[in-house]
Design a protein around this motif. Structure first.
Motif, PDB file in Angstrom:
ATOM      1  N   SER A  54      -0.194  57.565 -31.082  1.00  0.00           N
ATOM      2  CA  SER A  54       0.679  58.215 -32.069  1.00  0.00           C
ATOM      3  C   SER A  54      -0.066  58.890 -33.209  1.00  0.00           C
ATOM      4  O   SER A  54       0.546  59.419 -34.130  1.00  0.00           O
ATOM      5  CB  SER A  54       1.630  57.158 -32.672  1.00  0.00           C
ATOM      6  OG  SER A  54       2.306  56.463 -31.660  1.00  0.00           O
ATOM      7  N   TYR A  55      -1.398  58.870 -33.161  1.00  0.00           N
ATOM      8  CA  TYR A  55      -2.198  59.397 -34.279  1.00  0.00           C
ATOM      9  C   TYR A  55      -1.816  60.837 -34.642  1.00  0.00           C
ATOM     10  O   TYR A  55      -1.543  61.147 -35.808  1.00  0.00           O
ATOM     11  CB  TYR A  55      -3.680  59.301 -33.900  1.00  0.00           C
ATOM     12  CG  TYR A  55      -4.647  60.043 -34.778  1.00  0.00           C
ATOM     13  CD1 TYR A  55      -4.902  59.636 -36.088  1.00  0.00           C
ATOM     14  CD2 TYR A  55      -5.354  61.140 -34.283  1.00  0.00           C
ATOM     15  CE1 TYR A  55      -5.825  60.320 -36.877  1.00  0.00           C
ATOM     16  CE2 TYR A  55      -6.276  61.816 -35.048  1.00  0.00           C
ATOM     17  CZ  TYR A  55      -6.510  61.411 -36.353  1.00  0.00           C
ATOM     18  OH  TYR A  55      -7.418  62.088 -37.120  1.00  0.00           O
ATOM     19  N   VAL A 115       1.742  61.139 -36.204  1.00  0.00           N
ATOM     20  CA  VAL A 115       1.795  60.645 -37.590  1.00  0.00           C
ATOM     21  C   VAL A 115       1.096  61.638 -38.519  1.00  0.00           C
ATOM     22  O   VAL A 115       1.606  61.968 -39.597  1.00  0.00           O
ATOM     23  CB  VAL A 115       1.159  59.237 -37.708  1.00  0.00           C
ATOM     24  CG1 VAL A 115       1.182  58.753 -39.162  1.00  0.00           C
ATOM     25  CG2 VAL A 115       1.887  58.229 -36.821  1.00  0.00           C
ATOM     26  N   SER A 163       3.203  64.592 -39.435  1.00  0.00           N
ATOM     27  CA  SER A 163       4.567  64.270 -39.876  1.00  0.00           C
ATOM     28  C   SER A 163       4.823  64.545 -41.354  1.00  0.00           C
ATOM     29  O   SER A 163       5.939  64.379 -41.832  1.00  0.00           O
ATOM     30  CB  SER A 163       4.873  62.789 -39.583  1.00  0.00           C
ATOM     31  OG  SER A 163       4.084  61.956 -40.418  1.00  0.00           O
ATOM     32  N   LEU A 194       1.360  62.101 -46.778  1.00  0.00           N
ATOM     33  CA  LEU A 194       1.173  61.104 -45.713  1.00  0.00           C
ATOM     34  C   LEU A 194       1.001  59.705 -46.312  1.00  0.00           C
ATOM     35  O   LEU A 194       1.619  58.741 -45.845  1.00  0.00           O
ATOM     36  CB  LEU A 194      -0.050  61.458 -44.860  1.00  0.00           C
ATOM     37  CG  LEU A 194       0.136  62.539 -43.804  1.00  0.00           C
ATOM     38  CD1 LEU A 194      -1.205  62.974 -43.247  1.00  0.00           C
ATOM     39  CD2 LEU A 194       1.048  62.048 -42.673  1.00  0.00           C
ATOM     40  N   ILE A 211       3.487  56.548 -45.693  1.00  0.00           N
ATOM     41  CA  ILE A 211       2.982  55.319 -45.069  1.00  0.00           C
ATOM     42  C   ILE A 211       3.236  54.123 -45.979  1.00  0.00           C
ATOM     43  O   ILE A 211       3.687  53.061 -45.536  1.00  0.00           O
ATOM     44  CB  ILE A 211       1.478  55.466 -44.729  1.00  0.00           C
ATOM     45  CG1 ILE A 211       1.315  56.411 -43.529  1.00  0.00           C
ATOM     46  CG2 ILE A 211       0.841  54.110 -44.436  1.00  0.00           C
ATOM     47  CD1 ILE A 211      -0.107  56.874 -43.286  1.00  0.00           C
ATOM     48  N   ARG A 252       6.991  53.196 -46.009  1.00  0.00           N
ATOM     49  CA  ARG A 252       7.613  52.872 -44.719  1.00  0.00           C
ATOM     50  C   ARG A 252       7.722  51.362 -44.553  1.00  0.00           C
ATOM     51  O   ARG A 252       6.731  50.650 -44.704  1.00  0.00           O
ATOM     52  CB  ARG A 252       6.744  53.472 -43.614  1.00  0.00           C
ATOM     53  CG  ARG A 252       7.375  53.533 -42.247  1.00  0.00           C
ATOM     54  CD  ARG A 252       6.431  54.229 -41.276  1.00  0.00           C
ATOM     55  NE  ARG A 252       6.400  55.673 -41.472  1.00  0.00           N
ATOM     56  CZ  ARG A 252       5.291  56.406 -41.494  1.00  0.00           C
ATOM     57  NH1 ARG A 252       4.118  55.840 -41.346  1.00  0.00           N
ATOM     58  NH2 ARG A 252       5.362  57.708 -41.675  1.00  0.00           N
ATOM     59  N   THR A 311       5.355  49.402 -39.693  1.00  0.00           N
ATOM     60  CA  THR A 311       4.114  50.081 -39.348  1.00  0.00           C
ATOM     61  C   THR A 311       4.292  50.866 -38.056  1.00  0.00           C
ATOM     62  O   THR A 311       4.788  50.323 -37.069  1.00  0.00           O
ATOM     63  CB  THR A 311       2.985  49.040 -39.167  1.00  0.00           C
ATOM     64  OG1 THR A 311       2.929  48.223 -40.342  1.00  0.00           O
ATOM     65  CG2 THR A 311       1.639  49.699 -38.969  1.00  0.00           C
ATOM     66  N   GLN A 370      -0.914  54.530 -37.518  1.00  0.00           N
ATOM     67  CA  GLN A 370      -0.800  55.031 -38.898  1.00  0.00           C
ATOM     68  C   GLN A 370      -1.994  54.596 -39.743  1.00  0.00           C
ATOM     69  O   GLN A 370      -2.338  55.253 -40.718  1.00  0.00           O
ATOM     70  CB  GLN A 370       0.508  54.562 -39.549  1.00  0.00           C
ATOM     71  CG  GLN A 370       0.500  53.131 -40.045  1.00  0.00           C
ATOM     72  CD  GLN A 370       1.713  52.777 -40.890  1.00  0.00           C
ATOM     73  OE1 GLN A 370       2.807  53.274 -40.679  1.00  0.00           O
ATOM     74  NE2 GLN A 370       1.517  51.891 -41.850  1.00  0.00           N
ATOM     75  N   VAL A 375      -4.559  57.278 -39.856  1.00  0.00           N
ATOM     76  CA  VAL A 375      -4.073  58.362 -40.711  1.00  0.00           C
ATOM     77  C   VAL A 375      -4.171  57.956 -42.181  1.00  0.00           C
ATOM     78  O   VAL A 375      -4.546  58.755 -43.044  1.00  0.00           O
ATOM     79  CB  VAL A 375      -2.615  58.719 -40.339  1.00  0.00           C
ATOM     80  CG1 VAL A 375      -2.045  59.758 -41.298  1.00  0.00           C
ATOM     81  CG2 VAL A 375      -2.540  59.220 -38.898  1.00  0.00           C
ATOM     82  N   GLN A 376      -3.869  56.690 -42.473  1.00  0.00           N
ATOM     83  CA  GLN A 376      -3.930  56.195 -43.851  1.00  0.00           C
ATOM     84  C   GLN A 376      -5.355  56.302 -44.400  1.00  0.00           C
ATOM     85  O   GLN A 376      -5.571  56.778 -45.522  1.00  0.00           O
ATOM     86  CB  GLN A 376      -3.440  54.741 -43.906  1.00  0.00           C
ATOM     87  CG  GLN A 376      -3.341  54.180 -45.319  1.00  0.00           C
ATOM     88  CD  GLN A 376      -2.776  52.751 -45.333  1.00  0.00           C
ATOM     89  OE1 GLN A 376      -2.452  52.190 -44.281  1.00  0.00           O
ATOM     90  NE2 GLN A 376      -2.656  52.177 -46.506  1.00  0.00           N
TER      91      GLN A 376
END
Length: 427
Positions: free
Chosen positions: A330-331, A334, A337, A344, A348, A351, A354, A358, A361-362
């Motif tokens: 899903s990288y 995310v 997105s 982002l 995150i 949200r 999780t 993510q 991405v974080q």
């Protein structure tokens, strides 16, 4: 006219060379130690003279079911040496039909048969069951309660049901778990998706101690140890420390936590390098293949560069990315997105649950909120990178020169030719 210095960067299989202004360039590399002259002998010694606990062969009994955990194809573990060394110690005691080798994928894709044969060799694949762990297949998992700081624990059924459990891995600094290897070969390596998502939630990943070379007091590693200590059931652990040629420098065996502590100290001596000041520009890599095979893994190289870049500086990261983003997991979804790294991070942190991947991405968004990040890849288009909030350069030297010029005559560049194999820190 100032002279140039040629720096060789780890990139894909072949590497690449870059000419940089000599007076403005600081190169930071791991301490180089040649590989042990007899790689197999080093492994044999670790299996027979462990850091703590009995030798592996003394733990084996006829009729036992044995599970061996090993890294997946995104890691440079010398599986072709380590797995045969373990099997040789078990030879004559345990029937090979009772042995299963588990590829500790965590949430990564499973490796193909061709990849597995390249990883461990045909002889192993033809003699022993080798299976990919699948974090998303409920029937392959066993629920073992809640441990650590509220972590629901699901582990691979083959692992849980084995009589003798052996981890094999390699130890290097890790950008949010402190160090790789050791207990990570069970969780997240052989854990279910719910377990991985909890261990990688925004609160843990956002913690200041969730960083390179910190284990105690790091909420990610603290909970990995708590989970594996409670239910991981590791009977023997084998880890190695590697040099830039991916040769074994040292090997450590025995009781999991004592072994891992010793291996971490060895890795720290090689990888942690002091620098006197922060830099305006950092040129980093993702340590070449296999680590730089996708953008997801290359966040490690960005994160290594971020340790010594000034706020508002530039990180140039050279990573081949032959496997793209990748297109599984899903990288990419995310990443695309939200309209910016800051957005982002906000999404995150807000949200309640999780999302898979993510955490990468974080970390990337955290780096990008401090510095401009420019990639050099061979397989990703400028357009694809732009959707991931990243720029691309075809000419690394020109981009570094331009970034230095924008700051002024006193600007300096730090080069990490081995990327996350070296973790610089402010002395």
């Amino acid at each position: 006219m100032t002279g140039t210095t040629r720096v060789r960067l780890a990139y894909g299989d072949a590497g690449l060379s870059v000419d940089l202004p000599a007076e403005r360039t600081t190169v930071v590399e791991p301490v180089y130690v040649p590989g042990a002259p007899d790689q197999r002998d080093v492994l044999r010694t670790a299996l027979r003279q462990p850091v703590a606990g009995p030798p592996l062969r003394e733990l084996a009994r006829p009729g036992q079911k044995v599970a061996i955990s090993m890294c997946d194809g995104t890691r440079a573990q010398p599986r072709h040496l380590m797995i045969p060394a373990v099997l040789e110690e078990l030879d004559g005691v345990v029937d090979l039909d009772d042995v299963v080798i588990l590829v500790a994928t965590g949430t990564h894709r499973g490796n193909t048969e061709a990849e597995i044969r390249a990883m461990v060799g045909d002889a192993v694949v033809d003699a022993v069951h080798v299976l990919n762990h699948d974090a998303r297949e409920p029937s392959s998992l066993v629920h073992l309660g809640t441990h650590g700081n509220g972590v629901p624990v699901w582990l691979n059924r083959h692992w849980v049901e084995a009589d003798l459990r052996i981890t094999t891995g390699f130890v290097e600094p890790h950008f949010f778990a402190g160090f790789s290897g050791g207990p990570k070969l069970v969780a997240p390596g052989l854990a279910g998706l719910d377990t991985v998502l909890t261990l990688h939630d925004a609160r843990r990943i956002g913690h200041p101690q969730a960083t390179w070379a910190v284990c105690e007091g790091n909420p990610v590693h603290d909970d990995i140890r708590a989970v594996v200590g409670a239910v991981g059931g590791v009977d023997f652990a084998l880890d190695v420390v590697l040099n830039r040629e991916q040769q074994i420098v040292e090997a450590f065996g025995g009781e999991l936590f004592a072994m891992h502590a010793a291996a971490r100290e060895a890795a720290k001596r090689l990888a942690m390098r002091p620098v006197p000041d922060l830099f305006d520009v950092v040129l980093t890599t993702n340590a070449g293949f296999p680590l730089d095979q996708n953008l997801y893994q290359s966040v490690k190289g960005m994160s290594a560069g971020a340790t010594v870049v000034r706020d508002g500086g530039t990180i140039v990261c050279a990573a081949e990315c032959r496997d793209g983003f990748p297109n599984h997991g899903s990288y990419r979804d995310v990443l695309e997105s939200a309209p910016s790294p800051r957005a982002l991070l906000d999404a995150i942190e807000a949200r309640p649950q999780t999302l898979p991947d993510q955490w990468q991405v974080q970390v990337q968004a955290k780096v990008q909120s401090r510095a401009r990040v420019v990639m050099h890849t061979s397989y990703l288009s400028d357009h694809a990178l732009a959707a991931a909030h990243l720029e691309q350069t075809t000419d690394i030297a020109a981009t570094v020169a331009e970034a230095l010029g924008a700051v002024g005559p006193d600007a300096r560049v730090c080069v990490l030719p081995e990327g996350p194999q070296t973790i610089p820190y402010l002395a």
